[in-house]
Design a protein around this motif. Structure first.
Motif, PDB file in Angstrom:
ATOM      1  N   GLU A 250       1.251   3.920   2.381  1.00 44.15           N
ATOM      2  CA  GLU A 250       2.265   4.667   3.053  1.00 44.15           C
ATOM      3  C   GLU A 250       3.521   3.701   3.097  1.00 44.15           C
ATOM      4  O   GLU A 250       4.233   3.864   4.237  1.00 44.15           O
ATOM      5  CB  GLU A 250       1.325   4.438   4.345  1.00 44.15           C
ATOM      6  CG  GLU A 250       2.098   4.616   5.691  1.00 44.15           C
ATOM      7  CD  GLU A 250       0.615   3.977   7.132  1.00 44.15           C
ATOM      8  OE1 GLU A 250       1.370   4.688   7.961  1.00 44.15           O
ATOM      9  OE2 GLU A 250       0.022   4.223   6.904  1.00 44.15           O
TER      10      GLU A 250
ATOM     11  N   ASP B  30       1.085  -0.806   0.003  1.00 46.34           N
ATOM     12  CA  ASP B  30      -0.280  -0.092   0.071  1.00 46.34           C
ATOM     13  C   ASP B  30       0.862   1.462   0.438  1.00 46.34           C
ATOM     14  O   ASP B  30       2.092   1.408  -0.109  1.00 46.34           O
ATOM     15  CB  ASP B  30      -0.964  -0.418   1.121  1.00 46.34           C
ATOM     16  CG  ASP B  30      -0.455  -0.264   3.044  1.00 46.34           C
ATOM     17  OD1 ASP B  30       0.630   0.383   2.986  1.00 46.34           O
ATOM     18  OD2 ASP B  30      -1.079   0.006   3.441  1.00 46.34           O
TER      19      ASP B  30
ATOM     20  N   ASP C 283      -6.527   4.411  -4.919  1.00 42.08           N
ATOM     21  CA  ASP C 283      -6.689   4.913  -3.657  1.00 42.08           C
ATOM     22  C   ASP C 283      -5.321   4.529  -2.281  1.00 42.08           C
ATOM     23  O   ASP C 283      -4.899   2.769  -3.252  1.00 42.08           O
ATOM     24  CB  ASP C 283      -7.699   4.096  -3.397  1.00 42.08           C
ATOM     25  CG  ASP C 283      -8.076   4.261  -1.675  1.00 42.08           C
ATOM     26  OD1 ASP C 283      -7.633   3.029  -0.547  1.00 42.08           O
ATOM     27  OD2 ASP C 283      -9.368   4.349  -1.248  1.00 42.08           O
ATOM     28  N   LYS C 284      -5.406   4.795  -2.138  1.00 46.00           N
ATOM     29  CA  LYS C 284      -3.911   4.696  -1.061  1.00 46.00           C
ATOM     30  C   LYS C 284      -3.580   2.939  -0.599  1.00 46.00           C
ATOM     31  O   LYS C 284      -2.905   2.906   0.079  1.00 46.00           O
ATOM     32  CB  LYS C 284      -3.153   5.716  -0.304  1.00 46.00           C
ATOM     33  CG  LYS C 284      -3.435   7.063  -0.610  1.00 46.00           C
ATOM     34  CD  LYS C 284      -2.892   8.542   0.400  1.00 46.00           C
ATOM     35  CE  LYS C 284      -2.776   9.559  -1.233  1.00 46.00           C
ATOM     36  NZ  LYS C 284      -2.287  10.712   0.317  1.00 46.00           N
ATOM     37  N   GLY C 285      -5.249   2.780  -0.397  1.00 48.66           N
ATOM     38  CA  GLY C 285      -5.548   1.474   0.682  1.00 48.66           C
ATOM     39  C   GLY C 285      -4.833   0.447   0.069  1.00 48.66           C
ATOM     40  O   GLY C 285      -4.849  -0.675  -0.012  1.00 48.66           O
TER      41      GLY C 285
ATOM     42  N   THR D 227       0.499  12.714  -4.182  1.00 49.49           N
ATOM     43  CA  THR D 227      -1.531  13.186  -3.697  1.00 49.49           C
ATOM     44  C   THR D 227      -1.833  13.647  -5.080  1.00 49.49           C
ATOM     45  O   THR D 227      -1.853  14.550  -5.174  1.00 49.49           O
ATOM     46  CB  THR D 227      -1.279  14.101  -2.531  1.00 49.49           C
ATOM     47  OG1 THR D 227      -0.421  12.661  -1.751  1.00 49.49           O
ATOM     48  CG2 THR D 227      -2.440  13.873  -1.787  1.00 49.49           C
TER      49      THR D 227
ATOM     50  N   ASN E 229      -8.681  14.414  -4.525  1.00 50.83           N
ATOM     51  CA  ASN E 229      -8.911  13.275  -3.872  1.00 50.83           C
ATOM     52  C   ASN E 229      -7.480  13.031  -3.107  1.00 50.83           C
ATOM     53  O   ASN E 229      -6.494  12.264  -3.181  1.00 50.83           O
ATOM     54  CB  ASN E 229      -9.795  12.140  -3.963  1.00 50.83           C
ATOM     55  CG  ASN E 229     -10.005  11.666  -3.502  1.00 50.83           C
ATOM     56  OD1 ASN E 229      -9.275  11.044  -1.589  1.00 50.83           O
ATOM     57  ND2 ASN E 229     -10.842  10.728  -3.550  1.00 50.83           N
TER      58      ASN E 229
ATOM     59  N   ASP F 128      -7.119  10.673  -0.548  1.00 49.88           N
ATOM     60  CA  ASP F 128      -6.935   9.476  -0.288  1.00 49.88           C
ATOM     61  C   ASP F 128      -6.606   8.789  -1.431  1.00 49.88           C
ATOM     62  O   ASP F 128      -6.290   7.427  -1.317  1.00 49.88           O
ATOM     63  CB  ASP F 128      -8.437   8.620   0.308  1.00 49.88           C
ATOM     64  CG  ASP F 128      -9.066   9.087   1.301  1.00 49.88           C
ATOM     65  OD1 ASP F 128      -7.953   9.653   2.524  1.00 49.88           O
ATOM     66  OD2 ASP F 128     -10.018   9.412   1.507  1.00 49.88           O
ATOM     67  N   HIS F 129      -5.867   8.937  -2.032  1.00 49.73           N
ATOM     68  CA  HIS F 129      -5.851   9.076  -3.614  1.00 49.73           C
ATOM     69  C   HIS F 129      -4.267   9.077  -4.184  1.00 49.73           C
ATOM     70  O   HIS F 129      -3.323  10.781  -3.536  1.00 49.73           O
ATOM     71  CB  HIS F 129      -6.435   8.886  -5.206  1.00 49.73           C
ATOM     72  CG  HIS F 129      -7.113   8.017  -4.684  1.00 49.73           C
ATOM     73  ND1 HIS F 129      -8.314   7.801  -6.090  1.00 49.73           N
ATOM     74  CD2 HIS F 129      -8.654   7.843  -4.063  1.00 49.73           C
ATOM     75  CE1 HIS F 129      -9.165   7.370  -5.876  1.00 49.73           C
ATOM     76  NE2 HIS F 129      -9.179   7.033  -4.314  1.00 49.73           N
TER      77      HIS F 129
END
Length: 163
Positions: free
Chosen positions: A73, A71, A152-154, A130, A134, A136-137
């Motif tokens: 992070e 992912d 998506d960062k997840g 980033t 968004n 989160d992306h």
């Protein structure tokens, strides 16, 4: 079409695509706008690192630094564990840096001919950038064809480090 405004390519800071075939007057193959690649473009340093002479960046020779997908992070944090070439200041590249490796005249991988990289996956790679619309992306680049998008960062994608 008057091509005189396109002739001074040495002032460009962007590489030309190296497209040689012209499909219509004024297309990329006709104009060949951009800075020519330095020769050699990429040099293997003999210590698990590679230098790109266009950008001046040093890359990990192994383009699969997480030994699979991670992912966002973990992709960023994992750079602290990279010691390729004896260096400890590795990081996840930003979008512009990673995209600078792309050769749109190539596919599988979309990298310059003769590149010395190993472990290049025909899939998406994370950037540290980033997505502005968004948080989160983050931006990702697909190295099969050089496609740039965001995810998506997840999610899980491949990791390649630069310094």
């Amino acid at each position: 079409m008057d091509h005189s405004s396109f002739e001074n390519n040495r002032l460009s800071t962007v590489l030309h695509t190296d497209q040689k075939k012209t499909f219509i007057a004024g297309d990329d193959g006709d104009l060949r706008v951009g800075k020519p690649c330095p020769e050699p473009r990429i040099t293997e340093n003999g210590d698990d690192t590679v230098t790109d002479h266009f950008s001046g960046l040093m890359w990990a020779k192994n383009a699969n630094k997480a030994n699979g997908k991670a992912d966002w992070e973990h992709a960023i944090l994992g750079a602290g564990n990279c010691t390729d070439g004896g260096h400890t200041n590795w990081r996840l590249p930003n979008r512009i840096e990673l995209e600078s490796l792309i050769d749109l005249g190539k596919f599988n991988p979309a990298l310059p001919a003769g590149h010395p990289f190993t472990g290049v996956q025909p899939s998406y790679y994370w950037t540290s950038t980033t997505f502005a619309n968004n948080g989160d992306h983050a931006w990702v680049i697909h190295f099969y064809i050089g496609f740039v998008t965001h995810d998506d960062k997840g999610g899980s994608h491949y990791v390649w480090y630069v310094r």
